[in-house]
Design an enzyme around this catalytic site. Sequence first.
Site, PDB file in Angstrom:
ATOM      1  N   ASP A 287      40.419  39.556  43.729  1.00 42.68           N
ATOM      2  CA  ASP A 287      39.518  38.882  43.437  1.00 42.68           C
ATOM      3  C   ASP A 287      38.146  39.132  43.631  1.00 42.68           C
ATOM      4  O   ASP A 287      37.792  39.701  44.772  1.00 42.68           O
ATOM      5  CB  ASP A 287      40.018  37.533  44.416  1.00 42.68           C
ATOM      6  N   GLU A 329      39.500  41.642  39.265  1.00 44.59           N
ATOM      7  CA  GLU A 329      38.905  40.775  38.518  1.00 44.59           C
ATOM      8  C   GLU A 329      37.409  40.995  38.597  1.00 44.59           C
ATOM      9  O   GLU A 329      36.688  40.533  39.621  1.00 44.59           O
ATOM     10  CB  GLU A 329      39.311  39.570  39.265  1.00 44.59           C
TER      11      GLU A 329
HETATM   12  C1  GLC Z   1      37.665  34.204  41.500  1.00 44.50           C
HETATM   13  C2  GLC Z   1      38.660  33.123  40.971  1.00 44.50           C
HETATM   14  C3  GLC Z   1      38.047  31.779  40.781  1.00 44.50           C
HETATM   15  C4  GLC Z   1      37.484  31.441  42.299  1.00 44.50           C
HETATM   16  C5  GLC Z   1      36.639  32.568  42.653  1.00 44.50           C
HETATM   17  C6  GLC Z   1      36.224  32.460  44.246  1.00 44.50           C
HETATM   18  O1  GLC Z   1      36.649  34.317  40.243  1.00 44.50           O
HETATM   19  O2  GLC Z   1      39.234  33.338  39.751  1.00 44.50           O
HETATM   20  O3  GLC Z   1      39.010  30.790  40.568  1.00 44.50           O
HETATM   21  O4  GLC Z   1      36.726  30.365  42.150  1.00 44.50           O
HETATM   22  O5  GLC Z   1      37.283  34.122  42.516  1.00 44.50           O
HETATM   23  O6  GLC Z   1      37.251  32.936  44.822  1.00 44.50           O
END
Ligand code: GLC
Length: 635
Positions: A287, A329
């Site tokens: 993440d 991500e």
């Molecule tokens: C990532 C997740 C998102 C979240 C962010 C903070 O981007 O996909 O949903 O708000 O991280 O953890």
Amino acid sequence: MREAFRVPHLSSGPDDVSGILSQLTAARADREFLAGVELHLPRLHDLFLRLYGDRPDGVERLASVVDLARRSWHARPEELRDVDRNRASEPDWFESERMLGGVCYVDRYAGGLRGIRDSIPYFRELGLTYLHLMPLFESPEGNSDGGYAVSSYRRVNPALGTMDELADLAADLRRAGISLVVDFIFNHTSNEHEWAQKAVAGEPGFEDFYLIYPDREMPDAYERTTREIFPDDHPGSFVQLPDGRWIWATFYHFQWDLNYANPAVFEAMAGEMLFLANQGVEILRMDAVAFIWKRLGTTCESLPEAHLLLQAFNAVLRMAAPSLLFKSEAIVHPDEVVSYISPEECQLSYNPLQMALTWEALATRDGRLLQQALERRHALPEGTSWVNYVRSHDDIGWTFADEDAEELGIQGYPHRRFLNDFYVGRVEGSFSRGVPFQENPRTGDARITGTTASLAGIEAGDAGGEDRVILAHALALSTGGIPLLYLGDEVAQLNDYSYRRNRAEAGDSRWVHRPHRPEQNYADRGDATTPAGRVFSRLTRLIDVRRSTPELAGNELIAFDAHVDSLVAFLRPGDTGAAVLVLANVADHAVEIEALTLSGLQPDAIDLIADEPVALAGGLTVPAHGVLWLRVELR
Ligand code: GLC
């Protein structure tokens, strides 16, 4: 083990590595583990040197990370070691045309882990081989960001189940041919995580786990160059603690960023990662990777050290849970997205550019920007893959490169504004029912939320709505890598506006596209008189065709110039001289491809979706919002 190391700093010579190795030999470590360490410790050492070379505790930390890996390897269940061995003999397993991902919230989709287990027959019917369960860890009620604020990586949110149930579920899924994917939210923890509480209390060993400053001096200095990520929640990158100090919080005020400049944080997180690996998780969705390292005077995004950190985590895994993969991500500029992708860093990555440009093309009825991206930004290093999706649980940001757009005469800023206006229905004739997310009046920045069906026109009753849902998925299913379905979209679920009445959700419009499992749509999925039934049968047809089309495996793609602006066109070459020609028309009218354009192909092709022959000699018509997957022979 720690006493053995008297070297005060990491040295660039081989001494540290051989010192650690000799410790392991003395501990009679397992041969298989030792082989992994011999292979990967030099790399990990080098990364530690670059990250922590100036710290007096660098070597000590490195030694304890290796010891952690050793203990984790010993605790690894035999069934998972078998997975390690099998994956090692088939390293490109995730590139198969049979791969299909699904993603859902455990509570919203199935009530809990037991409900997910009960859904396995449906997942098999759909053909899933990869299941991403969104954050299911303990998280504060109310301040949870949908679970992305984690209070414990070792406890499942009790409302969903237990860690033992998760491990059992992982095993059940594996037996059904489905790899379990969970989020590794490692940039930040919830403010209720015990590390956070200890850091704020100044407990020895935890003071440096987060970035806490006594006054505004450092926060002001950092904020001169950082960007606001959740401006609706708080301005800048810091929030104030009740005692007046300031703590780094990139996202929500209750999500505190960890301080990876402290190797104790690396070690602690490596422990959580290895723990999850041993529960049977096969892929970790890493993440918010862009934010994990901070340096004054920079944007504090995608810094070189962020890559070194990921590579160091990767090296630790190679020793102790070698089959586990990382998916990054990184929803950032496309140059940065690819910078995270390599076998030594993240083997998998979301493809946010293709996702956003699919929507861009549907709004503009012009496929050129997407076509250009496929041509120049699709190739990836061997041993890595895209995860292609139509939408996620997050907003859609228009992350295309301005310099790419300019080549086509498109100006980035006004184009993004147009797309935002279009998708929230502020443009005359828009088919979309999206909702704005984090609209920032100061910068003009905004992102878009909405389910696929609502964004594509089904909610608005637009005649092309269902076709667009199919077209968008057909692209994700045919450009290569792992296609990922947001579960419920295959039965055309619409926006759910009830979040506006819920205090914990009302401030975050992403809840509009995170509906509960759409029971009625699922009940209708066999009924061709309903949108759910029509979308489901057309989409599952595409999924079936993909599964039996080897050309759609892997990531190789050759852009095909169809000489029609509304056509996205490319070839997926196979091993036998045949290829699949994909044609997707984003216009609201049918278009013709001239015979001359197709003259490099044999005149007889097969329409794989309709399962019938098609003649190319006289040119070809692609219907409005139509998609063709043609098996062609090159002349
Ligand atoms: C990532 C997740 C998102 C979240 C962010 C903070 O981007 O996909 O949903 O708000 O991280 O953890």
